[in-house]
Design a protein around this motif. Sequence first.
Motif, mmCIF file in Angstrom:
data_model
loop_
_atom_site.group_PDB
_atom_site.id
_atom_site.type_symbol
_atom_site.label_atom_id
_atom_site.label_comp_id
_atom_site.label_asym_id
_atom_site.label_seq_id
_atom_site.Cartn_x
_atom_site.Cartn_y
_atom_site.Cartn_z
ATOM 1 N N UNK A 9 -0.944 10.946 1.020
ATOM 2 C CA UNK A 9 -0.851 9.954 -0.044
ATOM 3 C C UNK A 9 -1.895 10.381 -0.912
ATOM 4 N N UNK A 10 -2.959 10.761 -0.750
ATOM 5 C CA UNK A 10 -4.002 11.201 -1.447
ATOM 6 C C UNK A 10 -3.665 11.576 -2.921
ATOM 7 N N UNK A 11 -2.938 12.743 -2.822
ATOM 8 C CA UNK A 11 -2.654 13.423 -4.059
ATOM 9 C C UNK A 11 -1.561 12.758 -4.847
ATOM 10 N N UNK A 12 -0.575 12.172 -4.016
ATOM 11 C CA UNK A 12 0.250 11.339 -4.819
ATOM 12 C C UNK A 12 -0.191 10.179 -5.638
ATOM 13 N N UNK A 13 -1.320 9.476 -4.757
ATOM 14 C CA UNK A 13 -1.673 8.118 -5.315
ATOM 15 C C UNK A 13 -2.575 8.852 -6.776
ATOM 16 N N UNK A 14 -3.294 10.092 -6.404
ATOM 17 C CA UNK A 14 -4.101 10.420 -7.533
ATOM 18 C C UNK A 14 -3.132 10.689 -8.815
ATOM 19 N N UNK A 15 -1.859 11.152 -8.744
ATOM 20 C CA UNK A 15 -0.787 11.318 -9.670
ATOM 21 C C UNK A 15 -0.683 10.022 -10.322
ATOM 22 N N UNK A 16 -0.318 8.824 -9.492
ATOM 23 C CA UNK A 16 0.111 7.592 -9.963
ATOM 24 C C UNK A 16 -0.890 7.032 -10.865
ATOM 25 N N UNK A 17 -2.245 7.214 -10.269
ATOM 26 C CA UNK A 17 -3.399 6.820 -11.058
ATOM 27 C C UNK A 17 -3.563 7.454 -12.458
ATOM 28 N N UNK A 18 -3.324 8.669 -12.452
ATOM 29 C CA UNK A 18 -3.428 9.369 -13.809
ATOM 30 C C UNK A 18 -2.536 8.888 -14.786
ATOM 31 N N UNK A 19 -1.241 8.562 -14.311
ATOM 32 C CA UNK A 19 -0.025 8.361 -15.029
ATOM 33 C C UNK A 19 -0.469 6.902 -15.934
ATOM 34 N N UNK A 20 -1.265 5.935 -15.030
ATOM 35 C CA UNK A 20 -1.538 4.938 -15.625
ATOM 36 C C UNK A 20 -2.972 4.976 -16.422
ATOM 37 N N UNK A 21 -3.376 6.303 -16.797
ATOM 38 C CA UNK A 21 -4.471 6.758 -17.296
ATOM 39 C C UNK A 21 -5.810 6.080 -16.924
ATOM 40 N N UNK A 22 -5.902 5.981 -15.509
ATOM 41 C CA UNK A 22 -7.307 5.601 -15.014
ATOM 42 C C UNK A 22 -7.845 6.795 -14.289
ATOM 43 N N UNK A 23 -9.169 6.694 -13.786
ATOM 44 C CA UNK A 23 -9.837 7.881 -13.174
ATOM 45 C C UNK A 23 -9.913 7.496 -11.767
ATOM 46 N N UNK A 49 -8.630 5.793 -8.238
ATOM 47 C CA UNK A 49 -7.547 5.456 -7.592
ATOM 48 C C UNK A 49 -7.691 4.007 -6.751
ATOM 49 N N UNK A 50 -7.084 3.101 -7.148
ATOM 50 C CA UNK A 50 -7.218 1.651 -6.686
ATOM 51 C C UNK A 50 -6.125 1.142 -5.462
ATOM 52 N N UNK A 51 -6.307 0.006 -5.048
ATOM 53 C CA UNK A 51 -5.771 -0.252 -4.099
ATOM 54 C C UNK A 51 -4.061 -0.147 -4.335
ATOM 55 N N UNK A 52 -4.002 -0.834 -5.623
ATOM 56 C CA UNK A 52 -2.510 -0.927 -6.027
ATOM 57 C C UNK A 52 -1.835 0.599 -5.934
ATOM 58 N N UNK A 53 -2.578 1.483 -6.495
ATOM 59 C CA UNK A 53 -2.009 3.056 -6.328
ATOM 60 C C UNK A 53 -1.397 3.318 -5.003
ATOM 61 N N UNK A 54 -2.577 3.097 -3.923
ATOM 62 C CA UNK A 54 -2.261 3.255 -2.732
ATOM 63 C C UNK A 54 -0.805 2.531 -2.344
ATOM 64 N N UNK A 55 -0.877 1.210 -2.414
ATOM 65 C CA UNK A 55 0.246 0.483 -2.117
ATOM 66 C C UNK A 55 1.527 0.885 -2.992
ATOM 67 N N UNK A 56 1.555 1.322 -4.127
ATOM 68 C CA UNK A 56 2.537 1.765 -4.856
ATOM 69 C C UNK A 56 3.137 3.143 -4.056
ATOM 70 N N UNK A 57 2.389 4.018 -3.890
ATOM 71 C CA UNK A 57 2.946 5.216 -2.971
ATOM 72 C C UNK A 57 3.265 4.914 -1.581
#
Lengths: 463, 203
Positions: A405-419, A421-429
């Motif tokens: 989940x780390x790298x996938x959440x990292x990607x999701x976070x980058x797509x929303x132009x944040x640096x 990773x927040x709880x929502x990103x984790x929830x998302x993946x």
Amino acid sequence: HLRQMASTKVPEVRDITKIERIGAHSHIRGLGLDDALEARQVSQGMVGQLASRRAAGLILEMIKDGHIAGRAVLIAGQPGTGKTAIAMGVAQALGQDTPFCALAGSEIFSLEMSKTEALSQSFRKAIAVRIKEETEIIEGEVVEIQIDRPATGTGAKVGKLTLKTTEMETIYDLGNKMIESLSKERVQAGDVITIDKATGKISKLGRSFTRARDYDAMGAQTQFVQCPEGELQKRKEVVHTVTLHEIDVINSRTQGFLALFSGDTGEIKSEVREQINAKVSEWREEGKAEIIPGVLFIDEVHMLDIECFSFLNRALESDLSPVLIMATNRGITRIRGTNYQSPHGIPIDMLDRLLIIATTPYTEKEMRQILKIRCEEEDVELSEEAHTVLTRIGMETSLRYAIQLISTAGLVCRKRRATQVQVEDIKRVYSLFLDESRSSQYMKEYQDSFLFNETQATQMDTS
Amino acid sequence: MAAESWKDVLKSARKTALIHDDKRKVHYLFTDGSEMAEEYDLRTDELILRKWRRRSTLGGQGPWEVEVGESHSPQVLSGEPDLLKENISNPIFMRKDTKTSFQWRVRNLPYPKEVYTISLEAADRSCVIRTSNKKYYKKFIVPDLDRCKLPLESSALTYTHANNTLIVSYKKPKEILDFEQELLKELKKLKATKEDDNDCRTQ
């Protein structure tokens, strides 16, 4: 002006240096032990498993001594408890010169080679010989490097290198590989270099004294050396470390045109091996060579069958045998090739020879620590809350899933132009990718709507 | 005689001879696994080529090293053509003997005759070619003299320069001349298979 051309071109090719990809265990740099072989809680990428790491440290000392051959160690534990990590730690701690051959139990089942041949080869890959050999080198001061690129930008580059000694000067035509390594090493006019003729390896010895006047152009740590004397090509004695398997291959190659008809199976004749063993012990007695027993690591060892185990039993008795480390995540299970049940799927007589190291599941704190290390390795920044959530997920599902989940959440976070990773990103993946237990749950619920569900009455044997 | 031991080595080697292309080709396989191949002109009996292949320390087969004659393969420094090779404009060093002397030729040397100095180094039994303009330097041994354990005499050494080529000659001592005569006689006794290129059957 040519010299200038070369130096202005250098920065352009600097990025050739390859970046290593991030693997599952690339964060491990050793076993993380102190001088008394006590395991530090967090060190060299290792977390927890204190007792097993200390045990592995003792084995490591034994290997480093090099006196004891043919010992075998089994690392047993549940999935995701760091068995492979410990083996990798041993490999890292042994360093470059000690051979470490890793394979998975299933790798030896090949159509091209018998199982025992594959095992013999891996055994011999895990033992090295340090021997002095003469090689030819080119040693000289760089007078000029000239690299021409084709105007179209594609196609082979052409280059010339002029080297000199105090007595002579020679121009060399450069191949593509050589051009790359010269620019990687940032070789410039005035450098004194050696080139290994066989491998093309370049080493910089320093700057020539005659160039000392451009001192301010380079760093203070620049070493100055004399321009070499005599001929450019020299023979030098170098110490090589080669594995027994490499010597086998050198000596068993069918020569001349007969090689075309021999139908190379990749198997090595036992006579060749015997000859080489005799030769190696002769070298050792004469003090010409030194034997370095290394480590053979067999992961998923329960995949081996009864024949392999009996072969291992025998092979471990040879005095040219490496230290064998095996890992398994099975409990009491069937030994392959028989109908007998045995702990770890390993015959009792084999188990009797083993030192067994057990790994235990990680605690929440350790899990948190490992996830942190992985985040650093994968260059993903995690907020404090996200880290807690991820650790929770890891405890409830598995460490491997949480790491995924780390790298996938990292990607999701980058797509929303944040640096970060927040709880929502984790929830998302977490909602996008199922873990093993949720997947099983899903299967149970929707079994009927899958294809071929009517034939699934008989259960498959996966062992 | 000093040449005795080398003679014994030659005698014990497994020899195969072949006549092909107006050349007598002889292959020697020595007891230590190294190989020597020689080619003699059928009419003049001159040595055209002598090359060696020795086993490396680990038992691998090295490349052929030419001792006498021209190597036909281009001077690639290693197995991989991708690395580096000497530029064709560089001096080319080769040995090409005559009946009465050992002779070394260095082609592509455009400098005048005064530039060169040729001397013998007693310490490591070698000849050295030096250039006063520091463009070329070569140290080489005379393996024939080493094998027969004969001394190096600076009086036997001469050199000339013409057509961009430096020619260094060393007059063969009497022992070598006798030895070569004898060897040639032996080689002629070897049963040589005659190979015909047109008669190459597939089996």
